[in-house]
Design a protein around this motif. Structure first.
Motif, PDB file in Angstrom:
ATOM      1  N   LEU A 297      38.818  29.563  31.795  1.00 22.77           N
ATOM      2  CA  LEU A 297      40.062  30.319  31.731  1.00 22.77           C
ATOM      3  C   LEU A 297      41.039  29.662  30.763  1.00 22.77           C
ATOM      4  O   LEU A 297      41.801  30.354  30.068  1.00 22.77           O
ATOM      5  N   GLY A 298      41.027  28.334  30.710  1.00 20.93           N
ATOM      6  CA  GLY A 298      41.885  27.629  29.763  1.00 20.93           C
ATOM      7  C   GLY A 298      41.527  27.944  28.326  1.00 20.93           C
ATOM      8  O   GLY A 298      42.403  28.172  27.487  1.00 20.93           O
ATOM      9  N   TYR A 299      40.227  28.001  28.019  1.00 16.43           N
ATOM     10  CA  TYR A 299      39.780  28.371  26.678  1.00 16.43           C
ATOM     11  C   TYR A 299      40.196  29.809  26.335  1.00 16.43           C
ATOM     12  O   TYR A 299      40.664  30.085  25.229  1.00 16.43           O
ATOM     13  N   VAL A 398      48.863  40.591  30.453  1.00 14.26           N
ATOM     14  CA  VAL A 398      47.933  39.463  30.324  1.00 14.26           C
ATOM     15  C   VAL A 398      48.465  38.177  30.942  1.00 14.26           C
ATOM     16  O   VAL A 398      47.819  37.582  31.824  1.00 14.26           O
ATOM     17  N   VAL A 399      49.623  37.713  30.487  1.00 15.43           N
ATOM     18  CA  VAL A 399      50.084  36.383  30.895  1.00 15.43           C
ATOM     19  C   VAL A 399      50.321  36.269  32.401  1.00 15.43           C
ATOM     20  O   VAL A 399      49.821  35.334  33.034  1.00 15.43           O
ATOM     21  N   PRO A 400      51.062  37.198  33.044  1.00 16.55           N
ATOM     22  CA  PRO A 400      51.258  37.038  34.490  1.00 16.55           C
ATOM     23  C   PRO A 400      49.966  37.148  35.290  1.00 16.55           C
ATOM     24  O   PRO A 400      49.784  36.447  36.286  1.00 16.55           O
ATOM     25  N   CYS A 401      49.041  37.999  34.848  1.00 16.58           N
ATOM     26  CA  CYS A 401      47.796  38.194  35.605  1.00 16.58           C
ATOM     27  C   CYS A 401      46.851  37.011  35.444  1.00 16.58           C
ATOM     28  O   CYS A 401      46.249  36.556  36.432  1.00 16.58           O
ATOM     29  N   ILE A 402      46.694  36.498  34.226  1.00 20.13           N
ATOM     30  CA  ILE A 402      45.791  35.358  34.048  1.00 20.13           C
ATOM     31  C   ILE A 402      46.385  34.106  34.697  1.00 20.13           C
ATOM     32  O   ILE A 402      45.658  33.236  35.188  1.00 20.13           O
ATOM     33  N   THR A 403      47.717  34.027  34.751  1.00 17.71           N
ATOM     34  CA  THR A 403      48.354  32.913  35.453  1.00 17.71           C
ATOM     35  C   THR A 403      48.034  32.963  36.943  1.00 17.71           C
ATOM     36  O   THR A 403      47.769  31.937  37.575  1.00 17.71           O
ATOM     37  N   THR A 404      48.038  34.158  37.508  1.00 18.39           N
ATOM     38  CA  THR A 404      47.687  34.314  38.916  1.00 18.39           C
ATOM     39  C   THR A 404      46.239  33.919  39.165  1.00 18.39           C
ATOM     40  O   THR A 404      45.912  33.289  40.178  1.00 18.39           O
ATOM     41  N   LEU A 405      45.345  34.279  38.244  1.00 14.34           N
ATOM     42  CA  LEU A 405      43.938  33.893  38.381  1.00 14.34           C
ATOM     43  C   LEU A 405      43.788  32.374  38.409  1.00 14.34           C
ATOM     44  O   LEU A 405      43.053  31.819  39.230  1.00 14.34           O
ATOM     45  N   VAL A 406      44.469  31.705  37.525  1.00 13.04           N
ATOM     46  CA  VAL A 406      44.375  30.249  37.443  1.00 13.04           C
ATOM     47  C   VAL A 406      44.958  29.590  38.685  1.00 13.04           C
ATOM     48  O   VAL A 406      44.466  28.555  39.150  1.00 13.04           O
ATOM     49  N   PHE A 422      47.875  24.304  32.404  1.00 16.39           N
ATOM     50  CA  PHE A 422      47.728  25.658  31.874  1.00 16.39           C
ATOM     51  C   PHE A 422      48.902  26.019  30.963  1.00 16.39           C
ATOM     52  O   PHE A 422      48.716  26.546  29.859  1.00 16.39           O
ATOM     53  N   ARG A 423      50.098  25.693  31.407  1.00 14.72           N
ATOM     54  CA  ARG A 423      51.289  25.993  30.606  1.00 14.72           C
ATOM     55  C   ARG A 423      51.316  25.132  29.338  1.00 14.72           C
ATOM     56  O   ARG A 423      51.756  25.585  28.276  1.00 14.72           O
ATOM     57  N   SER A 424      50.851  23.895  29.442  1.00 18.46           N
ATOM     58  CA  SER A 424      50.819  23.032  28.263  1.00 18.46           C
ATOM     59  C   SER A 424      49.825  23.558  27.228  1.00 18.46           C
ATOM     60  O   SER A 424      50.062  23.461  26.025  1.00 18.46           O
ATOM     61  N   LEU A 425      48.708  24.104  27.692  1.00 21.51           N
ATOM     62  CA  LEU A 425      47.765  24.733  26.763  1.00 21.51           C
ATOM     63  C   LEU A 425      48.435  25.895  26.028  1.00 21.51           C
ATOM     64  O   LEU A 425      48.229  26.097  24.824  1.00 21.51           O
ATOM     65  N   GLY A 426      49.234  26.669  26.759  1.00 14.98           N
ATOM     66  CA  GLY A 426      49.955  27.773  26.129  1.00 14.98           C
ATOM     67  C   GLY A 426      50.958  27.284  25.101  1.00 14.98           C
ATOM     68  O   GLY A 426      51.083  27.855  24.011  1.00 14.98           O
ATOM     69  N   MET A 463      34.909  36.890  26.644  1.00 15.60           N
ATOM     70  CA  MET A 463      34.740  35.714  27.500  1.00 15.60           C
ATOM     71  C   MET A 463      35.173  35.992  28.934  1.00 15.60           C
ATOM     72  O   MET A 463      34.484  35.635  29.891  1.00 15.60           O
ATOM     73  N   LEU A 464      36.308  36.667  29.069  1.00 17.70           N
ATOM     74  CA  LEU A 464      36.786  36.964  30.427  1.00 17.70           C
ATOM     75  C   LEU A 464      35.936  38.041  31.087  1.00 17.70           C
ATOM     76  O   LEU A 464      35.696  37.999  32.302  1.00 17.70           O
ATOM     77  N   LYS A 465      35.488  39.001  30.280  1.00 19.97           N
ATOM     78  CA  LYS A 465      34.639  40.066  30.822  1.00 19.97           C
ATOM     79  C   LYS A 465      33.317  39.482  31.334  1.00 19.97           C
ATOM     80  O   LYS A 465      32.813  39.876  32.395  1.00 19.97           O
ATOM     81  N   MET A 466      32.760  38.512  30.607  1.00 18.85           N
ATOM     82  CA  MET A 466      31.526  37.846  31.052  1.00 18.85           C
ATOM     83  C   MET A 466      31.780  37.062  32.341  1.00 18.85           C
ATOM     84  O   MET A 466      30.929  37.030  33.231  1.00 18.85           O
ATOM     85  N   LYS A 467      32.941  36.465  32.453  1.00 23.54           N
ATOM     86  CA  LYS A 467      33.257  35.650  33.616  1.00 23.54           C
ATOM     87  C   LYS A 467      33.345  36.473  34.898  1.00 23.54           C
ATOM     88  O   LYS A 467      32.912  36.040  35.965  1.00 23.54           O
TER      89      LYS A 467
END
Length: 469
Positions: A297-299, A398-406, A422-426, A463-467
């Motif tokens: 998810l970070g990638y 995208v951002v709020p939903c992927i943040t919830t996943l993480v 996660f935020r530092s990666l952003g 990548m996310l679809k495969m996950k």
């Protein structure tokens, strides 16, 4: 408020190296808060709103500001010197001189984000040792100083120094989130964080319009037309300094502060080491499978935001060069984009059940692909508006939903660490993306840059679809 909501409420503070002692002590949570503390959240809201209105004013002005320095910087100034350094490659590619502002703008945007990436965790660590209010005041004074330099920046070098000071001082946002966390109870913490979100929405909707309006009014008044919006931003910043100094109370008692600033800064450095960030090594209490999922998810997030932020930053230059947008028109463009995002988040994303977060993120990542392709191919306002609409809808998803996943990963006492990484990666993605996109825009033009970026955005989507397939 359930346990998960409580964990999520500390994410923003931990993301910037700020301690979470309030959330680790059950006794501190059970004690009733002072009635005066409820007003601190509104004080933070007002402070953030003043800051964000001033900060976002410059967004629609970047193309005009850099065009101004291209024409008016002194012959031995920084802008002509930089232009001379890239002249040979410019001749090989046939790039027009006017596109040089895109290149310089990209470097400035990346530099500002990179300084935030470095400074915010360190500022948070210092506040753990010395308290929130004094560090907050120092940040706000630094921000005000950057606007003074902007107003006085007859030369491009002064403007660059102003952006450097502004980037270093921008830790006030993370401190604001920490203050809200300090004074909130489990019942009020969600409302406090939501109020911070409102300040961001209002700032990013209204600020660009204010800046564009001042630029439009003052453009014919003086050669240094930027002095008027810069002075207004300075006025807001000075008001913010006085407001915080006079009204904001210290929310981190001395008894709860870190004993050593060195210890606090060492913790903050964990959010700056790039290799450790991508590996999520600071997360200790996690199964191997979950750690691999986090890294995946970070990638996804980094690749998405790296491409997204680059395209986002060059948007004002594209509309300026391709559609001859004035600063006022760009201000209204940001207003409509921000309003669309706010409506999407308020009436749709906010109400999504947890099991729909993955599918919504996938859809959001898919929509950004035709958004950038449409903007890149646009030769008429209709296709441009269509692309910008998809852009706003996708961003809101995208951002709020992927943040919830993480946020699902990690033990209860390490969720803040997970979100901090996660935020530092952003932040790192936003530090690199604008300069790469601007180099591409400058060397091969806007259409190939946007088409390439749109096609590359299929990578995080796949990548996310495969996950989650």
């Amino acid at each position: 408020m359930n346990r998960k909501q409580k964990d999520l409420s500390v994410d923003s503070a931990k993301a910037n190296g700020i301690s979470e002692h309030k959330f680790q002590s059950g006794n501190s949570e059970s004690k009733p808060k002072s009635p005066d503390n409820s007003g601190v959240v509104y004080q933070v809201f007002i402070s953030l709103l003043l800051d964000l209105l001033a900060f976002t004013m410059i967004l629609p002005l970047f193309p005009s500001i850099l065009d101004h320095y291209r024409l008016n910087d002194s012959p031995d100034g920084l802008y002509p010197w930089l232009l001379k350094q890239i002249k040979l490659f410019q001749q090989l590619t046939g790039t027009p001189d006017r596109f040089s502002s895109v290149l310089f703008g990209g470097f400035l945007g990346s530099m500002f984000s990179f300084l935030q990436f470095l400074a915010s965790p360190l500022i948070g660590g210092i506040s753990d040792a010395y308290g929130r209010k004094p560090v907050m005041i120092c940040c706000l004074v630094g921000i005000a100083s950057s606007y003074v330099l902007w107003a006085l920046s007859k030369h491009f070098a002064f403007f660059v120094v102003a952006r450097i000071i502004g980037g270093i001082s921008k830790g006030n946002v993370s401190l604001s989130l920490a203050i809200v966390a300090d004074v909130s109870t489990p019942k009020t913490r969600g409302r406090g964080m939501a109020l911070v979100g409102v300040a961001f929405s209002v700032g990013f909707i209204v600020g660009p319009v204010i800046g564009a309006a001042f630029a439009h009014w003052s453009h014919g008044q003086t050669g240094n037309w930027y002095v008027v919006p810069a002075s207004f931003a300075l006025g807001l910043a000075v008001m913010d300094v006085f407001y915080v100094t006079m009204f904001l109370k210290e929310t981190l008692p001395k008894a709860n502060r870190k004993k050593s600033v060195i210890t606090s800064l060492n913790q903050a450095v964990a959010y700056i080491n790039v290799i450790d960030l991508f590996q999520f090594r600071a997360v200790k209490e996690i199964q191997k499978k979950d750690q691999n999922s986090l890294r995946w998810l970070g990638y996804v997030y980094f690749i998405y935001l790296f491409l997204y932020s680059g395209m986002e930053f060059t948007l004002t230059f594209l509309t300026h060069h391709k559609f001859n947008y004035t600063s006022m028109q760009q201000g209204w463009m940001f207003f409509v984009i921000g309003l669309t995002m706010a409506l999407m988040q308020g009436f749709y994303v906010r109400k999504l059940p947890e099991h729909k977060m993955a599918s919504t993120t996938i859809w959001g990542l898919f929509l950004i692909i035709p958004a950038f392709i449409s903007v890149g191919l646009a030769s008429s306002p209709i296709l441009l508006y269509f692309g910008l609409f998809l852009f706003a809808v996708s961003t809101a998803m995208v951002v709020p939903c992927i943040t919830t996943l993480v946020s699902k990963y990690g033990s209860n006492n390490e969720k803040g660490t997970v979100m901090g990484i996660f935020r530092s990666l952003g932040a790192l993605a936003r530090a690199v993306g604008p300069v790469i996109a601007s180099v591409a825009y400058w060397s091969i033009g806007s259409t190939p840059t946007y088409l390439t970026g749109g096609l590359l955005l299929t990578i995080p989507w796949l990548m996310l679809k495969m996950k989650f397939s």
